[in-house]
Design a protein around this motif. Structure first.
Motif, PDB file in Angstrom:
ATOM      1  N   GLY A   9       0.557  -1.266   0.149  1.00  0.00           N
ATOM      2  CA  GLY A   9       0.113  -0.299   0.164  1.00  0.00           C
ATOM      3  C   GLY A   9       1.140   1.312  -0.203  1.00  0.00           C
ATOM      4  O   GLY A   9       0.280   2.022  -0.321  1.00  0.00           O
ATOM      5  N   ALA A  10       2.543   0.986   0.272  1.00  0.00           N
ATOM      6  CA  ALA A  10       2.660   2.138   0.283  1.00  0.00           C
ATOM      7  C   ALA A  10       3.046   2.795  -0.992  1.00  0.00           C
ATOM      8  O   ALA A  10       3.593   2.264  -2.666  1.00  0.00           O
ATOM      9  N   ARG A  11       3.597   4.105  -0.737  1.00  0.00           N
ATOM     10  CA  ARG A  11       3.646   4.568  -2.057  1.00  0.00           C
ATOM     11  C   ARG A  11       5.686   5.541  -2.186  1.00  0.00           C
ATOM     12  O   ARG A  11       5.771   6.479  -0.853  1.00  0.00           O
ATOM     13  N   LEU A  12       6.050   5.279  -2.603  1.00  0.00           N
ATOM     14  CA  LEU A  12       7.244   5.933  -2.423  1.00  0.00           C
ATOM     15  C   LEU A  12       8.031   6.643  -3.986  1.00  0.00           C
ATOM     16  O   LEU A  12       8.176   5.896  -4.745  1.00  0.00           O
ATOM     17  N   ALA A  91       7.662  19.132  -4.080  1.00  0.00           N
ATOM     18  CA  ALA A  91       6.457  19.932  -4.991  1.00  0.00           C
ATOM     19  C   ALA A  91       5.969  18.783  -5.380  1.00  0.00           C
ATOM     20  O   ALA A  91       4.855  17.890  -5.204  1.00  0.00           O
ATOM     21  N   LEU A  92       6.818  18.196  -5.863  1.00  0.00           N
ATOM     22  CA  LEU A  92       6.871  16.221  -7.338  1.00  0.00           C
ATOM     23  C   LEU A  92       5.902  15.718  -5.670  1.00  0.00           C
ATOM     24  O   LEU A  92       4.634  14.784  -5.604  1.00  0.00           O
ATOM     25  N   ARG A  97       1.493  12.414  -4.177  1.00  0.00           N
ATOM     26  CA  ARG A  97       0.988  11.264  -2.678  1.00  0.00           C
ATOM     27  C   ARG A  97       1.903  10.320  -1.946  1.00  0.00           C
ATOM     28  O   ARG A  97       1.165   8.714  -1.873  1.00  0.00           O
ATOM     29  N   VAL A  98       2.984  10.712  -2.492  1.00  0.00           N
ATOM     30  CA  VAL A  98       3.999   9.267  -1.693  1.00  0.00           C
ATOM     31  C   VAL A  98       3.945   9.208  -0.454  1.00  0.00           C
ATOM     32  O   VAL A  98       3.489  10.572   0.666  1.00  0.00           O
ATOM     33  N   ASP A  99       4.509   7.650  -0.193  1.00  0.00           N
ATOM     34  CA  ASP A  99       4.483   7.824   1.322  1.00  0.00           C
ATOM     35  C   ASP A  99       5.908   8.244   2.363  1.00  0.00           C
ATOM     36  O   ASP A  99       6.207   8.741   3.792  1.00  0.00           O
ATOM     37  N   ALA A 100       7.620   8.620   1.622  1.00  0.00           N
ATOM     38  CA  ALA A 100       8.565   8.803   2.141  1.00  0.00           C
ATOM     39  C   ALA A 100       8.804   9.292   0.048  1.00  0.00           C
ATOM     40  O   ALA A 100       8.828   8.734  -0.501  1.00  0.00           O
TER      41      ALA A 100
END
Length: 374
Positions: A9-12, A91-92, A97-100
């Protein structure tokens, strides 16, 4: 949490450029993270990826590729340009909408407020490169870059290096309060070999990489080649984006090779030589070792750490010693086979799964419930 569910579920956001080994590293890491359920988002800096690079990226499930048009950090003309790149990446990260954020250049973290935690991985830097290649005081023109690099290392939640030796050099040179976390690079198996290029001799020496980079020390290998009866081939660009250029006289320069062509050469199990003065890890050496090539390497701390007794070592600026070591191997097929097998066994330590798992351990404490830490 089970091992199979960690990171789901994470976005990196991962920064990368298509000009060197960081691209290979980023894609291999992205593939490993994707298998663990993480969505990798690669922000591309510098020149646009080539066709073969895009094909590899497209094969990674869920990977999002975001061209930025931002300059490479080591080609930035001043601190303002580098700070502007950091702000654009922050800003990107918010827009994506990333987590890290995983920065493959710590300097991008200097003086920039990112909306999520930062893991910075230093693969190389101007300061430690200068120490290894030239020694002595850093030119004043580089002082601003050194300062931003130090500030970026301190700003990151976690700083990572791909070898202990390079981590120690980084901590010492930037007076860091603690040593970086060490996560060795990993490499996926290369593509199936294509056809062997026409005219390839039955026994040869191979080197590969950014041939224009003085840290790769092609000059000494070129001088060694003049002493050898066995041909020496070199794969990789001879001209760099910074204007540097290699002009070998005795090594046969092959230019950029796609992965199938390089895999075809490595499948012949040539003697692989790297006389690098500066090599924080060395993905090309790992590719050669994985193919079972016997290794002749410069005697620098990184190579000793990574390859132990699975290689022959020579002083990096001694062309006579390099030529003698290569000539001995060329005349001894049993020793070539023994060293090639030892290199392949050692290479089995440096897998994508091992790298991705170790990096997940770095990310997990930094990300809120519902992502990597869930």
């Amino acid at each position: 949490m089970t091992d199979g569910s960690r990171g789901r579920g994470a976005r990196l956001l991962i920064t990368a450029d298509a000009a060197g080994g960081v691209w290979t590293y980023a894609l291999d890491l992205a593939a490993g993270l994707s298998s663990a359920g993480v969505t990798p988002v690669i922000a591309v800096l510098g020149p646009a990826p080539r066709g073969d690079q895009l094909v590899r990226a497209a094969a990674i499930p869920g990977l999002e590729l975001l061209p930025t048009g931002l300059p490479l950090d080591w080609l930035a003309e001043g601190p303002e340009e580098l700070r502007a790149s950091g702000e654009a990446l922050a800003a990107l990260a918010e827009a994506a909408r990333v987590d890290a954020v995983h920065l493959n250049s710590p300097a991008h973290a200097a003086g920039t407020a990112f909306p999520v935690p930062i893991v910075a991985v230093s693969h190389s830097c101007v300061v430690t490169w200068w120490d290894a290649v030239y020694g002595g005081a850093l030119p004043p023109d580089f002082a601003w870059h050194a300062e931003l690099m130090r500030r970026g290392c301190l700003a990151a939640s976690t700083l990572v290096t791909p070898s202990r030796a390079f981590g120690e050099a980084t901590a010492r040179r930037y007076a860091l309060p603690r040593r970086p976390v060490v996560v060795h690079n990993g490499r996926r198996p290369m593509a199936p070999p294509g056809e062997v290029p026409a005219g390839t001799p039955p026994l040869f020496v191979l080197t590969a990489g950014r041939l224009w980079d003085k840290g790769k020390n092609l000059r000494t290998l070129d001088l060694a080649a003049a002493r050898l009866d066995v041909p020496v081939l070199a794969a990789g660009p001879v001209a760099g984006p910074n204007g540097d250029r290699a002009e070998p006289r005795h090594v046969r320069a092959l230019g950029h090779l796609g992965e199938p062509a390089l895999a075809a050469l490595l499948a012949q199990r040539p003697i692989y030589a790297s006389l690098a003065l500066y090599e924080p890890f060395g993905l090309a050496v790992l590719e050669a070792a994985s193919a079972g090539c016997p290794l002749v390497l410069s005697d620098i701390p990184t190579f000793r750490e990574l390859w132990g007794a699975a290689a022959l070592y020579v002083p990096p600026r001694d062309e006579a010693a390099a030529a003698a070591a290569i000539a001995r191997l060329a005349s001894d097929p049993l020793e070539r086979a023994r060293l090639g097998a030892a290199a392949r066994r050692r290479a089995a330590r440096y897998t994508v799964d091992a790298m991705a798992g170790a990096m997940l351990d770095v990310y997990r404490p930094l990300i809120v419930s519902g992502s990597v830490a869930a």
